[in-house]
Design a protein around this motif. Structure first.
Motif, PDB file in Angstrom:
ATOM      1  N   GLU A 157       8.593  -3.718   9.589  1.00 15.28           N
ATOM      2  CA  GLU A 157       8.224  -2.915  11.123  1.00 15.28           C
ATOM      3  C   GLU A 157       9.530  -1.725  10.110  1.00 15.28           C
ATOM      4  N   ALA A 158       8.683  -0.644  10.328  1.00 16.65           N
ATOM      5  CA  ALA A 158       9.805   0.642  10.143  1.00 16.65           C
ATOM      6  C   ALA A 158       8.739   2.016  10.485  1.00 16.65           C
ATOM      7  N   ASP A 159       9.670   3.140  10.553  1.00 19.53           N
ATOM      8  CA  ASP A 159       9.003   4.213  10.320  1.00 19.53           C
ATOM      9  C   ASP A 159       8.429   4.394   9.291  1.00 19.53           C
ATOM     10  N   LEU A 160       7.159   4.577   9.137  1.00 18.42           N
ATOM     11  CA  LEU A 160       6.233   5.419   8.170  1.00 18.42           C
ATOM     12  C   LEU A 160       7.119   6.557   7.035  1.00 18.42           C
ATOM     13  N   ALA A 161       7.187   7.374   7.987  1.00 16.78           N
ATOM     14  CA  ALA A 161       7.529   8.517   6.722  1.00 16.78           C
ATOM     15  C   ALA A 161       8.599   8.346   6.520  1.00 16.78           C
ATOM     16  N   LEU A 162       9.825   7.525   7.097  1.00 18.98           N
ATOM     17  CA  LEU A 162      10.903   7.485   6.446  1.00 18.98           C
ATOM     18  C   LEU A 162      11.081   6.486   4.737  1.00 18.98           C
ATOM     19  N   LEU A 163       9.850   5.156   5.329  1.00 20.56           N
ATOM     20  CA  LEU A 163      10.168   4.641   4.296  1.00 20.56           C
ATOM     21  C   LEU A 163       9.521   5.108   3.396  1.00 20.56           C
ATOM     22  N   ARG A 164       8.513   5.935   3.361  1.00 21.84           N
ATOM     23  CA  ARG A 164       8.182   6.455   2.382  1.00 21.84           C
ATOM     24  C   ARG A 164       8.419   7.034   1.778  1.00 21.84           C
ATOM     25  N   ARG A 221       4.294   6.673 -21.160  1.00 23.67           N
ATOM     26  CA  ARG A 221       3.663   5.842 -20.848  1.00 23.67           C
ATOM     27  C   ARG A 221       4.520   4.838 -19.488  1.00 23.67           C
ATOM     28  N   ILE A 222       3.779   4.654 -18.832  1.00 25.37           N
ATOM     29  CA  ILE A 222       4.455   3.826 -17.892  1.00 25.37           C
ATOM     30  C   ILE A 222       4.052   2.751 -16.958  1.00 25.37           C
ATOM     31  N   GLU A 223       4.230   2.144 -17.362  1.00 25.94           N
ATOM     32  CA  GLU A 223       3.816   0.715 -16.536  1.00 25.94           C
ATOM     33  C   GLU A 223       3.944  -0.205 -14.825  1.00 25.94           C
ATOM     34  N   LEU A 224       3.222   0.245 -14.429  1.00 23.40           N
ATOM     35  CA  LEU A 224       3.651  -0.359 -12.390  1.00 23.40           C
ATOM     36  C   LEU A 224       3.858  -1.752 -11.956  1.00 23.40           C
ATOM     37  N   ARG A 225       4.375  -2.560 -11.806  1.00 20.74           N
ATOM     38  CA  ARG A 225       4.189  -4.135 -11.728  1.00 20.74           C
ATOM     39  C   ARG A 225       4.234  -4.196  -9.788  1.00 20.74           C
ATOM     40  N   VAL A 226       3.521  -4.802  -9.145  1.00 19.83           N
ATOM     41  CA  VAL A 226       3.782  -4.520  -7.816  1.00 19.83           C
ATOM     42  C   VAL A 226       3.138  -6.119  -7.557  1.00 19.83           C
ATOM     43  N   ALA A 227       4.091  -6.280  -6.875  1.00 21.32           N
ATOM     44  CA  ALA A 227       4.424  -7.820  -6.512  1.00 21.32           C
ATOM     45  C   ALA A 227       3.749  -7.720  -5.093  1.00 21.32           C
ATOM     46  N   GLU A 228       3.110  -8.943  -4.367  1.00 16.03           N
ATOM     47  CA  GLU A 228       2.863  -8.976  -3.147  1.00 16.03           C
ATOM     48  C   GLU A 228       3.628  -8.694  -2.357  1.00 16.03           C
ATOM     49  N   LEU A 229       3.929  -7.645  -1.682  1.00 23.40           N
ATOM     50  CA  LEU A 229       5.163  -7.244  -0.990  1.00 23.40           C
ATOM     51  C   LEU A 229       4.844  -7.810   0.762  1.00 23.40           C
ATOM     52  N   GLN A 280       0.836  -1.080  -0.404  1.00 25.24           N
ATOM     53  CA  GLN A 280       0.373  -0.372  -0.054  1.00 25.24           C
ATOM     54  C   GLN A 280       0.824   1.212   0.039  1.00 25.24           C
ATOM     55  N   LEU A 281       2.331   1.026   0.945  1.00 27.93           N
ATOM     56  CA  LEU A 281       2.519   2.216   0.530  1.00 27.93           C
ATOM     57  C   LEU A 281       3.080   2.510  -0.294  1.00 27.93           C
ATOM     58  N   VAL A 282       3.977   1.699  -1.186  1.00 28.96           N
ATOM     59  CA  VAL A 282       4.517   1.929  -2.630  1.00 28.96           C
ATOM     60  C   VAL A 282       3.340   2.340  -3.851  1.00 28.96           C
ATOM     61  N   ARG A 283       2.481   2.162  -3.105  1.00 28.30           N
ATOM     62  CA  ARG A 283       0.851   2.859  -4.322  1.00 28.30           C
ATOM     63  C   ARG A 283       1.304   4.243  -4.239  1.00 28.30           C
ATOM     64  N   HIS A 284       0.794   4.405  -2.909  1.00 28.21           N
ATOM     65  CA  HIS A 284       0.870   5.837  -2.282  1.00 28.21           C
ATOM     66  C   HIS A 284       1.992   6.886  -2.481  1.00 28.21           C
ATOM     67  N   ALA A 285       3.216   6.424  -2.331  1.00 36.06           N
ATOM     68  CA  ALA A 285       4.439   7.322  -3.033  1.00 36.06           C
ATOM     69  C   ALA A 285       4.257   6.953  -4.576  1.00 36.06           C
ATOM     70  N   PHE A 286       3.743   6.274  -5.227  1.00 36.52           N
ATOM     71  CA  PHE A 286       4.076   6.168  -6.625  1.00 36.52           C
ATOM     72  C   PHE A 286       2.915   7.476  -7.189  1.00 36.52           C
ATOM     73  N   GLU A 287       1.887   7.596  -6.250  1.00 39.12           N
ATOM     74  CA  GLU A 287       0.904   8.807  -6.604  1.00 39.12           C
ATOM     75  C   GLU A 287       1.479  10.061  -6.661  1.00 39.12           C
ATOM     76  N   THR A 288       2.215   9.757  -5.923  1.00 41.86           N
ATOM     77  CA  THR A 288       2.705  11.625  -5.705  1.00 41.86           C
ATOM     78  C   THR A 288       4.029  12.063  -7.084  1.00 41.86           C
ATOM     79  N   LEU A 289       4.014  11.051  -7.501  1.00 43.71           N
ATOM     80  CA  LEU A 289       4.503  10.687  -9.020  1.00 43.71           C
ATOM     81  C   LEU A 289       4.383  11.757 -10.222  1.00 43.71           C
ATOM     82  N   ALA A 290       2.694  12.063  -9.681  1.00 45.69           N
ATOM     83  CA  ALA A 290       1.799  11.613 -10.992  1.00 45.69           C
ATOM     84  C   ALA A 290       2.345  12.771 -12.119  1.00 45.69           C
TER      85      ALA A 290
END
Length: 673
Positions: free
Chosen positions: A554-561, A542-550, A525-535
């Motif tokens: 355990e991490a700091d949410l803001a830093l990992l984002r 033409r960009i194809e984003l493939r996100v596998a099951e991740l 879920q964090l990967v998809r939100h991060a990619f949305e900020t790059l709109a």
């Protein structure tokens, strides 16, 4: 023939005493009346009736004698119902054929008061050839009250049965050993169980015990015979231990205790017990061997060992204990408590002198258990001081009474000196850490002041350059030649680039001071939100984003984002020249460690320069090809290291790049950091 010659021989045997049959009858009555037994006479003709019954009948049967005179069979009514049929049948056979079936029986009678008596009843029939027809029908007998004897016999039988039961299950074999005057021997009692001890079949030793000599160990046979002979001569108690060898090769130890008694025929009988002590002997040997091993271990121990008796006196020690105190065995054996307190001083590690009542041996004999109690021991006559670590406890019996105390100690002088030196060094290190921390805090404050200056003092001129350049273009652009307008555009672009560089530097510097709040993160879920900020960067492409099951992490949410934003932004930027950009996000797990990756099909890079990737301002492409400040990947590495993970990359020029990172324990940098 004189009258004397014509009198029967029985009458002539009482010359001058009995003058008539009446006198004989009177004498018989007097004799019968004096007896405790019941004398009785019956006559069978013309029918069975009582001729005489002695007065003892009334005391034994508890019934009047008149009943017997009235009916001769009244005595059978008093017989116990269980005994009556057998007695009546025996009496009838005797009446019919006294010579073939003598009358001699024992039975119980029930008296009117309900009590039982045991009777031994026997009858006498006349000698048929010598008897006249008149006297042949007479029967005489005697009934004896044998209750006391029978009760005694019953009690004896019960005791014998009890003794037999005890003997059958007793650990020791109760037996009687007999040695005749001619040397022959046997076991008249207990032979069956005793034969088992010797490995022989039951009954082998009952009548002849000579085979025993062949089974006794040759080394024990002569001493055993000598001890038996000595016991027989003095009739003294016999005790012996000897070995027996069975036919199957098994060897047993037997222990015998017996008391001798002389027999009337010259034999000697020993009454006693024989016990198989093989298990005990094996245990004794094992215990002895264990004691030897224990003594060897104690003797070679590097630690000192002292044993105190129940009254607190030193009783045993090992060589290490003597060496540590600089004693020899003889001097230690004679030392008293007073002498010990004169030669030694005991102090705490802090230097406090301890009285005798607080010495380790006194404390453990008082019931205290000691565990690594460190004390300073000083020998006053030699001047040395050592630090000993004492451990020990008291051993009590089942009633809680002290048996002995064991005190174990080791010389930890070197360890204590090392510990004190370490403590001193730690104290000095702590002081230095405090000093360095203060210096670091001052440096941080200076860095914060510098960051503030950079953020405010540098931004203002850059904003002025950008703003005034834009104003000149807007207000006087028509007056300027094309080259002037181009120069002003370059000034604006450079000012904006410098602003972005300042922002990235400030963000990079804040990473080391920014606090972390670890939590469980949904990586997909964090990967998809991060990619949305790059709109905005993806607009028109033409960009194809493939996100596998991740898997989650355990991490700091803001830093990992920020990590995902930087890596995805990198992939978007370097696929700009691809007609169809493909960005793949996935993970692998090996040995319990999860590694995430971002893969693209963009420009890639030469792996020879991969070591420069994560440095500040490091760039592997020209600025006119791909814009950027060269700080993004450095930020990624700093964040990953703060999470205790590592980051790496793999690429080929023109074939795309893949960036990998793993997360460990937040706040614990790994070796890569």
């Amino acid at each position: 023939m004189s009258r004397a010659d014509s009198e029967p021989q029985a009458t002539r045997s009482l010359p001058g005493l009995l003058q008539s049959a009446a006198e004989v009858a009177e004498l018989f009555v007097q004799f019968a009346s004096a007896q405790r037994h019941v004398l009785w006479v019956i006559d069978l003709l013309p029918h069975e009736h009582t001729v005489y019954v002695s007065p003892a009948f009334e005391s034994v049967w508890g019934r009047p004698a008149a009943e017997m005179y009235a009916d001769a069979r009244v005595w059978t009514a008093a017989i116990h119902p269980d005994d009556r049929p057998g007695v009546v049948a025996a009496f009838a056979r005797w009446i019919e054929s006294p010579a073939m079936h003598p009358y001699d029986v024992e039975y119980r009678i029930v008296r009117p008061d309900g009590s039982l008596r045991w009777i031994h009843d026997s009858g006498q029939a006349p000698d048929v050839p010598a008897a006249s027809a008149r006297h042949w029908s007479r029967r005489t007998g005697i009934a004896e009250d044998i209750s006391e004897r029978r009760l005694a016999l019953d009690a004896l039988r019960v005791e014998q049965q009890r003794l037999a039961a005890i003997a059958a299950v007793a650990p020791s074999v109760l037996h009687t050993f007999r040695r005749d005057a001619d040397g022959r021997s046997s076991f008249p009692y207990g032979g069956a169980r005793l034969a088992q001890l010797y490995g022989l079949p039951p009954g082998t030793l009952d009548a002849d015990a000579s085979v025993v000599a062949e089974l006794i160990h040759p080394d024990d046979l002569a001493p055993l015979d000598e001890s038996i002979a000595a016991s027989a001569r003095a009739l003294s108690p016999w005790h012996a231990e000897f070995r027996v060898r069975h036919a199957d090769g098994d060897e047993r130890w037997l222990e015998v205790h017996a008391t001798p008694a002389a027999g009337p025929d010259g034999a000697t009988l020993w009454h006693g017990s024989a016990t198989d002590t093989s298990a005990r002997k094996r245990a004794e040997r094992a215990l002895l061997e264990s004691q030897r091993r224990l003594m060897a271990v104690v003797a070679h121990m590097s630690e000192g060992l002292l044993v105190y008796s129940a009254d607190g006196k030193l009783s045993e020690w090992n060589p290490a204990a003597l060496a540590m105190h600089e004693f020899d065995d003889a001097s230690a054996r004679g030392i008293s408590v007073t002498e010990a307190t004169r030669l030694f001083e005991l102090r705490t590690l802090a230097g406090e002198l301890l009285p005798l009542a607080l010495w380790p041996h006194a404390r453990l004999m008082a019931g205290e258990s000691l565990r690594q109690l460190e004390l300073r021991l000083r020998r006053t006559d030699k001047g040395w001081e050592k630090v000993f670590s004492y451990s020990g406890s008291r051993v009590d019996d089942a009633q809680g009474r002290p048996l002995f105390g064991v005190l174990q100690f080791s010389d930890v002088t070197a360890q204590r000196r090392s510990a004190e030196e370490i403590a001193r060094l730690n104290s000095e290190l702590e002081r230095r850490v405090v000093e360095r921390t203060a210096e670091l805090q001052a440096a941080v404050k200076e860095l914060e002041a510098f960051s503030y200056s950079v953020s405010h003092d540098l931004r203002a001129p850059l904003r002025a350059l950008d703003g005034f350049s834009q104003a000149v273009i807007e207000d006087h652009g028509t007056l300027l030649p094309e080259s002037g307008r181009r120069y002003l555009g370059i000034i604006r672009e450079t000012a904006q680039k410098m602003g972005r560089l300042i922002d990235d530097l400030l963000a990079f510097s804040r990473l080391g001071r920014q606090s972390m709040t670890p939590r469980k993160v949904n990586a997909g879920q964090l990967v998809r939100h991060a990619f949305e900020t790059l709109a905005p960067q993806c607009k028109g492409r033409r960009i194809e984003l493939r996100v596998a099951e991740l898997p989650p992490c355990e991490a700091d949410l803001a830093l990992l984002r920020q990590v995902w934003i930087n890596l995805l932004s990198n992939a978007v930027k370097y696929t700009r020249q691809c007609e169809l950009a493909t960005i793949e996000v996935g993970s692998t797990t090996e040995n319990g460690v999860t590694e995430y990756f971002v893969r693209d099909n963009g420009a890639g890079f030469d792996m020879r320069y991969a070591h420069k990737l994560f440095g500040v301002f490091a760039r592997l492409h020209r600025a006119d090809e791909f814009e950027g400040t060269g700080v993004g990947l450095a930020i990624v590495q700093r964040i990953v290291h703060r999470h205790g993970g590592h980051v790496r990359a793999h690429a080929k020029p023109g074939q795309g790049a893949t960036f990998f990172f793993s997360l460990g324990t937040p706040g614990t940098p790994d070796a890569a950091g």
